[in-house]
Design a protein around this motif. Sequence first.
Motif, PDB file in Angstrom:
ATOM      1  N   ALA A 122       0.458  -1.400  -0.205  1.00 32.90           N
ATOM      2  CA  ALA A 122      -0.450  -0.150   0.209  1.00 32.90           C
ATOM      3  C   ALA A 122       1.119   1.492  -0.095  1.00 32.90           C
ATOM      4  CB  ALA A 122      -1.190   0.479   1.020  1.00 32.90           C
ATOM      5  N   PHE A 123       2.313   1.459   0.041  1.00 33.60           N
ATOM      6  CA  PHE A 123       2.930   2.124   0.181  1.00 33.60           C
ATOM      7  C   PHE A 123       3.359   2.516  -1.382  1.00 33.60           C
ATOM      8  CE2 PHE A 123       3.118   0.454   4.405  1.00 33.60           C
ATOM      9  CZ  PHE A 123       2.773   2.375   5.609  1.00 33.60           C
ATOM     10  N   PHE A 124       2.812   1.771  -2.068  1.00 34.15           N
ATOM     11  CA  PHE A 124       3.620   2.857  -3.112  1.00 34.15           C
ATOM     12  C   PHE A 124       1.563   2.577  -3.727  1.00 34.15           C
ATOM     13  CE2 PHE A 124       6.884  -1.196  -4.883  1.00 34.15           C
ATOM     14  CZ  PHE A 124       8.206  -0.150  -4.711  1.00 34.15           C
ATOM     15  N   GLY A 125       0.841   2.536  -3.003  1.00 39.18           N
ATOM     16  CA  GLY A 125      -0.232   2.820  -4.035  1.00 39.18           C
ATOM     17  C   GLY A 125      -1.029   3.605  -3.251  1.00 39.18           C
ATOM     18  N   LEU A 126      -1.764   3.472  -2.336  1.00 39.30           N
ATOM     19  CA  LEU A 126      -2.781   4.140  -1.628  1.00 39.30           C
ATOM     20  C   LEU A 126      -2.793   5.516  -1.002  1.00 39.30           C
ATOM     21  CD1 LEU A 126      -5.851   4.959  -0.736  1.00 39.30           C
ATOM     22  CD2 LEU A 126      -6.298   2.995   0.755  1.00 39.30           C
ATOM     23  N   PHE A 127      -1.125   4.565   0.173  1.00 37.52           N
ATOM     24  CA  PHE A 127      -0.150   5.877   0.953  1.00 37.52           C
ATOM     25  C   PHE A 127       1.118   6.081   0.334  1.00 37.52           C
ATOM     26  CE2 PHE A 127      -3.465   2.989   3.789  1.00 37.52           C
ATOM     27  CZ  PHE A 127      -3.823   3.987   3.938  1.00 37.52           C
ATOM     28  N   GLY A 128       1.468   5.532  -1.376  1.00 39.55           N
ATOM     29  CA  GLY A 128       2.012   6.052  -1.312  1.00 39.55           C
ATOM     30  C   GLY A 128       2.134   7.105  -2.983  1.00 39.55           C
ATOM     31  N   HIS A 129       3.354   7.296  -3.835  1.00 44.00           N
ATOM     32  CA  HIS A 129       2.903   8.263  -4.614  1.00 44.00           C
ATOM     33  C   HIS A 129       1.463   7.792  -5.543  1.00 44.00           C
ATOM     34  CE1 HIS A 129       4.737   4.657  -6.643  1.00 44.00           C
ATOM     35  NE2 HIS A 129       4.069   5.197  -7.851  1.00 44.00           N
ATOM     36  N   ILE A 130       1.493   6.923  -5.593  1.00 48.27           N
ATOM     37  CA  ILE A 130      -0.419   6.848  -6.231  1.00 48.27           C
ATOM     38  C   ILE A 130      -1.290   7.675  -5.937  1.00 48.27           C
ATOM     39  CG2 ILE A 130      -2.035   5.296  -6.882  1.00 48.27           C
ATOM     40  CD1 ILE A 130       0.575   4.811  -8.888  1.00 48.27           C
ATOM     41  N   GLY A 131      -2.090   7.149  -4.665  1.00 50.31           N
ATOM     42  CA  GLY A 131      -2.495   8.303  -3.475  1.00 50.31           C
ATOM     43  C   GLY A 131      -2.231   9.868  -3.557  1.00 50.31           C
ATOM     44  N   LEU A 132      -1.497   9.631  -3.670  1.00 51.95           N
ATOM     45  CA  LEU A 132      -1.294  11.766  -3.222  1.00 51.95           C
ATOM     46  C   LEU A 132      -1.066  12.354  -4.826  1.00 51.95           C
ATOM     47  CD1 LEU A 132       2.709  11.522  -1.639  1.00 51.95           C
ATOM     48  CD2 LEU A 132      -0.071  11.648  -0.452  1.00 51.95           C
ATOM     49  N   THR A 133      -0.490  11.495  -5.923  1.00 55.78           N
ATOM     50  CA  THR A 133      -1.018  12.221  -7.572  1.00 55.78           C
ATOM     51  C   THR A 133      -2.982  12.243  -7.988  1.00 55.78           C
ATOM     52  OG1 THR A 133       0.543  10.502  -8.384  1.00 55.78           O
ATOM     53  CG2 THR A 133      -0.972  11.021 -10.043  1.00 55.78           C
ATOM     54  N   ALA A 134      -2.996  10.814  -7.382  1.00 56.61           N
ATOM     55  CA  ALA A 134      -5.363  11.411  -7.282  1.00 56.61           C
ATOM     56  C   ALA A 134      -5.511  12.269  -6.257  1.00 56.61           C
ATOM     57  CB  ALA A 134      -5.532   9.286  -7.042  1.00 56.61           C
ATOM     58  N   TYR A 135      -5.019  12.076  -5.062  1.00 53.54           N
ATOM     59  CA  TYR A 135      -5.893  13.264  -4.418  1.00 53.54           C
ATOM     60  C   TYR A 135      -5.305  14.694  -4.414  1.00 53.54           C
ATOM     61  CZ  TYR A 135      -5.703  15.228   0.647  1.00 53.54           C
ATOM     62  OH  TYR A 135      -6.765  15.581   1.531  1.00 53.54           O
ATOM     63  N   PHE A 136      -3.939  15.284  -4.963  1.00 50.78           N
ATOM     64  CA  PHE A 136      -3.753  16.518  -4.710  1.00 50.78           C
ATOM     65  C   PHE A 136      -3.828  16.317  -6.756  1.00 50.78           C
ATOM     66  CE2 PHE A 136      -0.803  15.789  -1.732  1.00 50.78           C
ATOM     67  CZ  PHE A 136      -1.195  16.785  -0.595  1.00 50.78           C
TER      68      PHE A 136
END
Length: 337
Positions: A122-136
Motif C-alpha cells: 500500500a506504500f506504493f499505492g494508496l499511501f504512496g505516490h499513487i494516492g498522492l497523485t490522485a488526491y492532489f
Amino acid sequence: MTQNRQWVITANPQGLVKESDFEWRQTPVPSPGENQVLVRNIYLSLDPANRVWMNGAETYMPALHLNQVMWGGTLGVVEESRHSGFQPGDLVQGRGGWQDYALSDGSDLSKLPAQRQVPLTAFFGLFGHIGLTAYFGLLDIGKPKPGDTLVVSAAAGAVGSLTGQIGKIKDCRVVGLAGSEEKCRWITEELGFDAAINYKTESVRDALQHHCPKGIDIYFDNVGGRILEIALGLINVHARIPVCGAISQYNATAPVPGPANLSVLITKRARMEGFVVVDYLHRSREAIPDLSKWYAEGRLRYRVDVVKGLENTPSAINKLFDGSNQGKLIVQISGEP
Ligand code: NDP
C-alpha cells in the motif's frame, strides 16, 4: 544471497519494451561504506513513467543514461548499516532500481512504520505516490465541487480508480473509461462510479455525451490522444483538466499529433494543467489523514497486481500498456521479513 542480480538498460526501446533493451548482470552484493546502508529490495514499483525515462531524455528527472541499473521505486529492508539513522531490519522506501540490493547514503530513503494496518504494498499505492497523485491532481488542480461531472481515463488503473472514488467522496458525478468489461464492472459495481465506458468497444463520443448530459466539468487525463480530444469537445465553461499522464503516447515511434480542438480552452475559459506528484511529496501530511480515514470508512478501495521475480521485470512493464494489469503494478523481488 551473494550475487546482486540487476537489469541494466543498454538500449532506448523503440515501441514496447523488449528484454533485449536490457542486460541481465550478476555482480557481488556490495558492502556499505561509511554512512551508507545496504538495502535488500522486496518490491519494485512499475510505473508508466519508467517507459518515458527509458527514452534517455531529461524530464522532471535527469536523463537516464545507458549502461546503468534501470531506475525504479522500491520498498526494502535494511540488511547492513553504517549509517546512524538506520538499523538492520528497518523497512524503507527508496529508489533502489531493478536489482536485488542497493547501496544508499540514506538521502533517498524514508522509513516505513514497523506497525502497519495495511499491507506493505500500500506504500506504493494508496499511501504512496499513487494516492498522492490522485488526491492532489483531483483536489488541487481539478477543484471538484458537488454536482460537477468528472470524467477519468484509465479509470480502473492505480491512479484512475482512486481519482474516481475521491470524486465520489466530493459528491461529483463520476464517469470512467476503461479497456475491458471486467474493469468497467469493477469501477461501477464495486467502486461506485456512476457510469463506465469501454473505450475499446464503444463510441467514446456517443457514450460520453450519453453519460455526461450536463457536459464535463473536470476531465482527469491519464491517456492523452484521441480520448483527450473527444473530452475537450464536451467540456463546460470553466472546466478543469488535470493532465496527469499521456499513456497512449509513451510507446509512440513517431511524433503524435496534438488535439485539433485546443482552442476550445479559449471559448470555454477552461484550464488545462500538467502536474507531477514529486512536487506534492512535501504535502503528503495533508493527504494521508484523509486517505486513511476514507480507507478505514470503506470509501476507498484499491487493487495491486504483483508479478513475482525480478527476472520478469522487462516483460511485466508492458502490462501497463496492454491493459492486463489489475491495479498498481508491482514486481516482488524477494520475501518480506
Ligand atoms: P495504471 O494502473 O492506470 O495502468 C495503466 C493503464 O492505462 C492500463 O491498465 C490501461 O488500462 C491504460 N492504457 C494503456 N494504454 C492505453 C491507451 N493507449 N489508451 C487508453 N488507456 C490505456 O497506471 P498508473 O495508475 O500508474 O498510471 C496512470 C497514468 O497516470 C499514466 O499516464 C501515468 O503516467 C500517470 N501518472 C502520473 C503521475 C504524475 O505525477 N503526473 C504519477 C503517477 C502516474 P485499460 O485496460 O483501461 O486500457
